[in-house]
Design a protein around this motif. Structure first.
Motif, PDB file in Angstrom:
ATOM      1  N   TYR A 164       0.637  -1.305   0.139  1.00 53.85           N
ATOM      2  CA  TYR A 164       0.099   0.200   0.156  1.00 53.85           C
ATOM      3  C   TYR A 164       0.991   1.247  -0.303  1.00 53.85           C
ATOM      4  CZ  TYR A 164      -3.784   3.493   1.392  1.00 53.85           C
ATOM      5  OH  TYR A 164      -4.553   4.918   1.690  1.00 53.85           O
ATOM      6  N   ARG A 165       2.153   1.539   0.345  1.00 49.28           N
ATOM      7  CA  ARG A 165       2.657   2.506   0.522  1.00 49.28           C
ATOM      8  C   ARG A 165       3.593   2.685  -0.423  1.00 49.28           C
ATOM      9  NH1 ARG A 165       3.383   5.785   5.195  1.00 49.28           N
ATOM     10  NH2 ARG A 165       5.678   6.825   5.461  1.00 49.28           N
ATOM     11  N   PHE A 166       4.764   1.598  -0.944  1.00 49.51           N
ATOM     12  CA  PHE A 166       5.310   1.431  -1.744  1.00 49.51           C
ATOM     13  C   PHE A 166       4.985   0.415  -2.803  1.00 49.51           C
ATOM     14  CE2 PHE A 166       7.260   2.062   2.156  1.00 49.51           C
ATOM     15  CZ  PHE A 166       7.817   2.838   2.806  1.00 49.51           C
ATOM     16  N   GLY A 167       4.130   0.316  -3.235  1.00 49.45           N
ATOM     17  CA  GLY A 167       3.810  -0.509  -4.518  1.00 49.45           C
ATOM     18  C   GLY A 167       4.394  -2.306  -4.379  1.00 49.45           C
ATOM     19  N   MET A 168       3.655  -2.743  -5.328  1.00 51.28           N
ATOM     20  CA  MET A 168       4.040  -4.296  -5.538  1.00 51.28           C
ATOM     21  C   MET A 168       5.808  -4.303  -6.004  1.00 51.28           C
ATOM     22  SD  MET A 168       3.252  -7.166  -4.827  1.00 51.28           S
ATOM     23  CE  MET A 168       1.594  -7.665  -5.141  1.00 51.28           C
ATOM     24  N   SER A 169       6.240  -6.011  -4.922  1.00 46.47           N
ATOM     25  CA  SER A 169       7.641  -5.758  -5.621  1.00 46.47           C
ATOM     26  C   SER A 169       7.629  -7.616  -5.656  1.00 46.47           C
ATOM     27  CB  SER A 169       8.400  -5.538  -4.915  1.00 46.47           C
ATOM     28  OG  SER A 169       8.400  -6.242  -2.803  1.00 46.47           O
ATOM     29  N   TRP A 170       8.956  -8.013  -5.923  1.00 48.51           N
ATOM     30  CA  TRP A 170       8.695  -9.351  -6.021  1.00 48.51           C
ATOM     31  C   TRP A 170       8.832  -9.881  -4.579  1.00 48.51           C
ATOM     32  CZ3 TRP A 170      12.504 -12.501  -3.859  1.00 48.51           C
ATOM     33  CH2 TRP A 170      13.995 -11.260  -3.756  1.00 48.51           C
ATOM     34  N   GLU A 171       9.495  -9.626  -4.258  1.00 46.75           N
ATOM     35  CA  GLU A 171       9.545 -10.026  -3.065  1.00 46.75           C
ATOM     36  C   GLU A 171       8.821  -9.463  -1.471  1.00 46.75           C
ATOM     37  OE1 GLU A 171      13.636  -9.399   0.462  1.00 46.75           O
ATOM     38  OE2 GLU A 171      13.822  -7.471  -1.072  1.00 46.75           O
ATOM     39  N   LEU A 172       7.460  -8.799  -2.228  1.00 46.75           N
ATOM     40  CA  LEU A 172       6.021  -8.779  -1.506  1.00 46.75           C
ATOM     41  C   LEU A 172       5.529 -10.169  -1.863  1.00 46.75           C
ATOM     42  CD1 LEU A 172       5.987  -5.311  -1.016  1.00 46.75           C
ATOM     43  CD2 LEU A 172       6.352  -6.656   0.952  1.00 46.75           C
ATOM     44  N   ALA A 173       5.410 -10.448  -3.642  1.00 48.75           N
ATOM     45  CA  ALA A 173       4.978 -11.233  -3.337  1.00 48.75           C
ATOM     46  C   ALA A 173       5.552 -12.532  -3.055  1.00 48.75           C
ATOM     47  CB  ALA A 173       4.917 -11.180  -4.690  1.00 48.75           C
ATOM     48  N   ALA A 174       6.768 -12.925  -3.504  1.00 52.83           N
ATOM     49  CA  ALA A 174       7.016 -13.649  -2.567  1.00 52.83           C
ATOM     50  C   ALA A 174       6.625 -14.174  -1.306  1.00 52.83           C
ATOM     51  CB  ALA A 174       8.886 -14.323  -2.864  1.00 52.83           C
ATOM     52  N   ILE A 175       6.709 -12.341  -0.272  1.00 56.73           N
ATOM     53  CA  ILE A 175       5.984 -13.295   1.304  1.00 56.73           C
ATOM     54  C   ILE A 175       4.817 -13.149   1.437  1.00 56.73           C
ATOM     55  CG2 ILE A 175       5.906 -11.538   3.239  1.00 56.73           C
ATOM     56  CD1 ILE A 175       8.047 -10.047   2.448  1.00 56.73           C
ATOM     57  N   LEU A 176       3.953 -12.993  -0.121  1.00 55.81           N
ATOM     58  CA  LEU A 176       2.096 -12.711   0.587  1.00 55.81           C
ATOM     59  C   LEU A 176       1.979 -14.287  -0.105  1.00 55.81           C
ATOM     60  CD1 LEU A 176       0.743  -9.818  -1.353  1.00 55.81           C
ATOM     61  CD2 LEU A 176       1.019 -10.662   1.366  1.00 55.81           C
ATOM     62  N   ILE A 177       2.903 -15.138  -0.718  1.00 55.23           N
ATOM     63  CA  ILE A 177       2.375 -16.445  -1.432  1.00 55.23           C
ATOM     64  C   ILE A 177       3.141 -17.596  -0.642  1.00 55.23           C
ATOM     65  CG2 ILE A 177       3.690 -18.548  -2.803  1.00 55.23           C
ATOM     66  CD1 ILE A 177       3.644 -16.273  -4.797  1.00 55.23           C
ATOM     67  N   LEU A 178       3.990 -17.365  -0.223  1.00 50.23           N
ATOM     68  CA  LEU A 178       4.409 -18.135   1.121  1.00 50.23           C
ATOM     69  C   LEU A 178       3.797 -17.975   2.531  1.00 50.23           C
ATOM     70  CD1 LEU A 178       8.533 -17.629   1.077  1.00 50.23           C
ATOM     71  CD2 LEU A 178       6.914 -19.743   0.775  1.00 50.23           C
ATOM     72  N   SER A 179       3.270 -16.881   2.529  1.00 51.81           N
ATOM     73  CA  SER A 179       2.185 -16.239   4.011  1.00 51.81           C
ATOM     74  C   SER A 179       1.461 -17.355   3.509  1.00 51.81           C
ATOM     75  CB  SER A 179       2.458 -15.083   4.109  1.00 51.81           C
ATOM     76  OG  SER A 179       3.234 -14.598   4.480  1.00 51.81           O
ATOM     77  N   TYR A 180       0.300 -17.125   2.488  1.00 55.87           N
ATOM     78  CA  TYR A 180      -0.794 -18.241   2.266  1.00 55.87           C
ATOM     79  C   TYR A 180      -0.443 -19.436   1.964  1.00 55.87           C
ATOM     80  CZ  TYR A 180      -4.437 -20.087  -0.933  1.00 55.87           C
ATOM     81  OH  TYR A 180      -5.472 -20.732  -0.606  1.00 55.87           O
ATOM     82  N   ALA A 181       0.689 -19.617   1.733  1.00 53.04           N
ATOM     83  CA  ALA A 181       0.590 -21.282   2.403  1.00 53.04           C
ATOM     84  C   ALA A 181       1.211 -22.138   3.549  1.00 53.04           C
ATOM     85  CB  ALA A 181       2.034 -22.056   1.081  1.00 53.04           C
ATOM     86  N   ASN A 182       1.407 -21.435   4.387  1.00 50.93           N
ATOM     87  CA  ASN A 182       1.370 -21.385   5.710  1.00 50.93           C
ATOM     88  C   ASN A 182       0.577 -21.269   6.424  1.00 50.93           C
ATOM     89  OD1 ASN A 182       3.858 -22.583   7.652  1.00 50.93           O
ATOM     90  ND2 ASN A 182       2.672 -20.300   8.553  1.00 50.93           N
TER      91      ASN A 182
END
Length: 366
Positions: free
Chosen positions: A202-220
């Motif tokens: 929300y503050r800085f925009g999407m990045s590959w790191e944030l996308a990866a964190i979201l995917i891993l968080s969703y999986a867990n």
């Protein structure tokens, strides 16, 4: 200027109502607290406990943003002012109703310990079943407080998120001692991590790191969510469909991602903030007080078809009115003077008239 995300207010009240409906149309009769049963509605409302999962994602999102630009002392004061006035009233009301009705036992020591909100640390039982989430929130606030001490930057928050994810994995593999979970709280850490990642988006925009964190968080979240559902199923001696759990968690992540990407900004309405303001007091007062009412009036309405819905809808409406009363008569008038007192204790200078706080991005959750 701090922007209020009205769509988040709407999501908060939806999550709260989901939990309320879960307790009134599933949990209460499944625990034998009332003779009024909802077997058909319970097939759907049993998943309402997942409203707490949405709460945790929202908390990660808005609490990080609200801490941005604040000093550690300001963050602590904001959390105390936000949490405690309504909580003290809710604990007192719940204790009085529990003792007078004789439905739930409450000791004076238990009541006083609950007022601190840290009673779980001393292994003192909660007066109301829903208070367990506050202990999870307090431990998350500690993480944000430490980050505020160090200084909030995009890179530092990313390092914390990666580190928390890694420690969560090690905890689940049994590498770390069980005591470490007191802070890591791996049953729900993925939600706080995802929420903070969404805050960065929300503050800085999407990045590959944030996308990866979201995917891993969703999986867990899916992995732990299925396991948690199995525990809930065992508690109530019933079944939960795994595909529903997976679908609800997916919906939580997708909806919050749309909020973080600012795709929902046109959907927000100022009046959503009124509903959002009821979320916290409604969550605090509805459970045990509602169980007492259902146990009292349940036998009276059980013989009459359709009256059980009048009872539940009426009870939800009464709880909404009670929540509004706590907000209007306690939270709003008490917050300003309490904040001034705490600011003086913490030696936080008063802001000049007209000066706005640093960008925070969203209202705080609970």
């Amino acid at each position: 200027m701090r922007q209020r995300l009205y769509e988040v207010d709407l999501l908060r009240i939806i999550a709260a109502v989901a939990v309320v409906v879960f307790h009134y149309t599933f949990s209460a009769w499944m625990q034998g607290l009332t003779p009024v049963k909802f077997p058909l509605a319970g097939e759907f409302s049993r998943y309402g406990y997942l409203g707490v999962d949405l709460f945790f994602v929202i908390s990660g999102f808005v609490v990080l943003l609200s801490a941005w630009g604040r000093t550690p002392q300001q963050f602590v004061v904001s959390r105390i002012v936000r949490l405690y006035p309504a909580f003290w009233v809710a604990v007192t009301l719940t204790a009085v109703v529990s003792v007078v009705s004789g439905k739930f036992a409450v000791s004076l020591f238990q009541y006083l310990a609950n007022l601190t909100m840290f009673n779980a640390a001393a292994n003192v039982e909660n007066i109301d079943v829903v208070y367990w989430t506050l202990w999870a929130e307090l431990r998350f606030y500690l993480v944000v407080f430490v980050m505020a001490l160090i200084g909030l930057t995009q890179r530092r928050v990313l390092l914390v998120l990666w580190g928390w994810l890694a420690l969560t994995g090690l905890m689940e593999l049994g590498v770390l001692p069980g005591a470490a979970d007191l802070l890591l709280q791996t049953t729900f850490s993925h939600y706080f991590i995802a929420g903070m990642a969404l805050g960065l988006i929300y503050r800085f925009g999407m990045s590959w790191e944030l996308a990866a964190i979201l995917i891993l968080s969703y999986a867990n979240a899916v992995y732990r969510g299925i396991g948690f559902a199995a525990d809930v199923a065992e508690r109530y001696k019933t079944d939960f469909h795994q595909w529903v759990i997976v679908g609800v968690i997916w919906a939580i992540f997708m909806i919050m991602l749309l909020v973080a990407l600012k795709a929902t900004s046109t959907l927000g309405r100022p009046w959503f903030s009124v509903a959002g303001s009821l979320t916290y007091p409604l969550y605090l007062v509805h459970a045990h007080i509602g169980f007492v009412v259902l146990a009292w009036l349940g036998p009276k309405v059980a013989p009459y078809a359709g009256m059980k819905w009048v009872l539940v809808v009426g009870l939800i409406a009464v709880m909404g009115v009670l929540a509004y009363a706590i907000h209007a008569l306690v939270e709003r008038p008490v917050a300003p003077p309490l904040k001034r007192v705490l600011n003086r204790i913490a030696r936080i200078p008063e802001r000049p008239a007209g000066q706005q706080p640093a960008q925070g991005g969203a209202p705080v959750s609970r």
